[in-house]
Design an enzyme around this catalytic site. Structure first.
Site, PDB file in Angstrom:
ATOM      1  N   LYS A  77       0.845  -1.199   0.000  1.00 56.41           N
ATOM      2  CA  LYS A  77       0.000   0.000   0.000  1.00 56.41           C
ATOM      3  C   LYS A  77       0.882   1.251   0.000  1.00 56.41           C
ATOM      4  O   LYS A  77       1.925   1.275   0.671  1.00 56.41           O
ATOM      5  CB  LYS A  77      -0.910  -0.031   1.234  1.00 56.41           C
ATOM      6  CG  LYS A  77      -1.994   1.040   1.264  1.00 56.41           C
ATOM      7  CD  LYS A  77      -2.907   0.879   2.490  1.00 56.41           C
ATOM      8  CE  LYS A  77      -4.003   1.939   2.502  1.00 56.41           C
ATOM      9  NZ  LYS A  77      -4.910   1.824   3.656  1.00 56.41           N
ATOM     10  N   SER A 155     -10.059   2.188   2.755  1.00 54.30           N
ATOM     11  CA  SER A 155      -9.102   2.881   1.929  1.00 54.30           C
ATOM     12  C   SER A 155      -8.124   1.960   1.205  1.00 54.30           C
ATOM     13  O   SER A 155      -7.499   2.396   0.240  1.00 54.30           O
ATOM     14  CB  SER A 155      -8.294   3.848   2.793  1.00 54.30           C
ATOM     15  OG  SER A 155      -7.479   3.147   3.705  1.00 54.30           O
ATOM     16  N   SER A 179     -10.575  -0.039   7.006  1.00 55.00           N
ATOM     17  CA  SER A 179      -9.930   0.090   5.695  1.00 55.00           C
ATOM     18  C   SER A 179      -9.244  -1.167   5.174  1.00 55.00           C
ATOM     19  O   SER A 179      -8.815  -1.183   4.020  1.00 55.00           O
ATOM     20  CB  SER A 179      -8.904   1.225   5.723  1.00 55.00           C
ATOM     21  OG  SER A 179      -9.534   2.467   5.652  1.00 55.00           O
TER      22      SER A 179
END
Lengths: 492, 95
Positions: A77, A155, A179
């Protein structure tokens, strides 16, 4: 089947047996990534680093010194700082930022021999539930059932899409209010948020420091166990990381939950909950009962206050954490007009660098922390947070081993469909997951079925603090009983 | 609690985010909506409840108060938008 579709466990076994090399495994992922640009999941590709790491992994495997993650190709990420590689938290304000250091999580993974394929798209500063706030543009969910492009959730939307679309074997995610778990549920994969303090936050761009935790997003519960073992552990550089031994989580997967008490919280049966979510939850309860668990109705009375408390505390912490983006030390600086001083530099830089949702949250946080409102909002929210945590403490003190809830209030929705909604409507995505962050508990989302449209739905299991092993074992039982094997049909 | 335009302007100033005058009414309305959502917290009886400060009750570790790194000026300045002669450069602060 092409090697990029394998689980981590299958790849580990094949690598050790010599059935495939780490280089070939990595190449199959790099090919899938180049063919997967339509998903917009990978935003900074690092094929040279990946192949160097894969070659080193092959030598290590040959020498017989190969930890479980050795040679496993992963996506990272964009929130994780990776040395010399853009790490932007999907924000314009970090344009051009290349860290001079490596986050503890990625250091641990690389020390274990893992391979980094590149950086993954996400909501800007991890603020969002649909991956629509990214400076790189939307991620598209690999699942498609009609003409619409669907959100992968957020997210960690790039992580979820990359794993579900078989661009990598697993990916790192982070979870501040859901998330990891919400995008995992929207894409039919597994995602675990560990106990707060289990995984070091050092080198992870901070959003809300008392809530943020990193965790793995994978194709199976076993993979989550293997991956989490490699990420976890005490770090002197993160004073909130717990100095506790990390068990071998994979060894906890006995498949036996006979006699375990699974709590079903009545407050999670929300008004207006879709019948399909209700049915999925009932099916999950039946699966746990059939596996020999004792099902216990429980009450977590402060549940409905979790979202409003979260949307005070998280923006408050964010407004403080994001004060560092001032155009002085790193990232973007606005072009200044003649006569502009340092205040104009700050104000213009932050207006250009932050997207609308991030700006809004910084301002909400600024407001609730400002003189005269600190007690009314921030301290009250922290008191409510203590009550939410106490609800869980009492349930666990009564002998509950794990709590089963839906992961999300719906399946994946269409990109753009929430564009005109009130920000609060988007926040409701986190209704089942946010309590877990406030209480610091471990939670895992497991894919359990498809809705009538053919989109994946997940259930969430919440565990006792530091008992990720037991939690993963309960999830393993749920995974086996549900037998979820559906995959998105490739359109990209 | 309703946020008026003056309050929105003040919050933007405190947050050091430049917001054009024309955008302030929309911002005030969005902030009002979000803060309205938070009003629910007033329903909770929090008498005698201490604000939660840490997730797990644990004592923060202490470390020796010694210098552990240094001599990395180039690394520190590497990502600066404007660095000159070994310093971060900013617009004039003092006349």
């Amino acid at each position: 089947m092409s090697a990029n579709t394998w689980t981590i466990a299958a790849a580990r076994d094949a690598l050790r047996k010599g059935d495939i090399s780490a280089v070939d495994l990595t190449m199959s992922c790099l090919t899938a990534i180049d063919a997967g640009d339509g998903l917009n999941a990978f935003v900074h590709k690092t094929p040279d680093i990946a192949l160097d790491q894969a070659r080193a992994a092959d030598l290590r495997i040959k020498s017989g010194d190969a930890p479980a993650m050795c040679g496993i190709p992963l996506g990272i990420k964009d929130l994780f700082c990776t040395k010399g590689v853009p790490s932007q938290a999907a924000s314009r304000i970090l344009t051009g930022f290349k860290p001079e250091y490596e986050s503890t999580v990625t250091s641990k993974l690389f020390d274990a021999g893992a391979v980094m394929l590149g950086k993954l798209n996400m909501d800007e500063f991890a603020m969002g539930s649909s991956n629509e706030t990214s400076c790189y543009g939307n991620v598209i969910n690999p699942w498609k059932v009609d003409g619409r492009d669907l959100t992968p959730g957020g997210s960690s939307g790039g992580s979820a899409a990359a794993v579900a679309g078989d661009l990598c074997l697993g990916a790192t995610g982070t979870d501040t209010g859901g998330s990891i778990r919400q995008p995992a549920a929207f894409t039919g994969i597994t995602g675990i948020k560990p106990t707060y303090g289990r995984v070091s936050r050092w080198g992870v761009v901070a959003f809300a420091s008392s809530l943020d935790q990193a965790g793995p997003m994978t194709k199976s519960v076993r993979d989550a166990a293997i991956f989490l073992t490699a990420m976890s552990g005490h770090d002197p550089k993160d004073s909130t990381s717990a100095d506790l031994a990390v068990p071998d989580f994979e060894a906890a997967l006995s498949g036996d939950i006979r006699g375990k008490k699974i709590g079903i919280p009545k407050e999670y049966r929300m008004d207006g909950m879709p019948a399909e979510i209700e049915t999925l939850w009932s099916d999950g309860i039946a699966m746990m009962r059939d596996a020999g668990a004792e099902i216990v109705d429980i009450s977590l009375p402060h549940t409905k206050y979790a979202l409003p408390a979260y949307y005070v505390i998280a923006p408050a912490e964010a407004s403080s954490n994001l004060a560092r983006y001032d155009g002085v030390r790193f990232g973007h600086r606005a072009t200044l007009d003649a006569g502009d001083g340092i205040t104009e530099m700050y104000e213009k830089t932050r207006a250009e660098g932050f997207g609308p949702e991030v700006q809004r949250r910084i301002m909400v946080g600024t407001y609730v922390l400002s003189a005269g409102f600190y007690d009314a909002y921030y301290n009250r929210a922290r008191r409510v947070r203590a009550l939410i945590k106490r609800d869980f403490d009492l349930a666990f003190a009564d002998g509950i081993d794990a709590i089963l809830t839906p992961a999300t209030p719906s399946s994946a929705f269409g990109l753009g469909e929430m564009a005109n909604a009130d920000p609060v409507q988007m926040y409701l995505n986190d209704v089942f997951t946010v309590t877990v962050n406030l209480a610091g508990l471990p939670g895992i989302s497991v894919p359990v079925g498809l809705d009538s449209k053919g989109l994946p739905l997940g259930l969430q299991l919440i565990g006792r603090p530091w008992e990720e092993g037991d939690l993963l074992n309960a999830a393993y039982v749920l995974e086996r009983a549900a037998g979820f094997v559906a995959k998105p049909v490739k359109w990209w | 609690m309703s946020i008026d335009i003056a309050t929105a302007r003040k919050v933007a100033k405190l947050a050091r985010i430049s917001v054009p005058e024309a955008d302030l009414p929309a911002l005030a309305s969005k902030l009002t909506g979000i803060l309205g959502f938070m009003e629910q917290l007033n329903e909770v009886d929090v008498t005698g409840i201490e604000p939660m400060t840490s997730v797990t009750p644990m004592r923060l570790k202490r470390r020796a108060d010694v210098v552990t790194d240094g001599n990395i000026q180039a690394q520190i300045l590497k990502n600066a938008p404007d660095a000159r002669e070994g310093f971060f450069a900013v617009p004039k602060v003092v006349e």
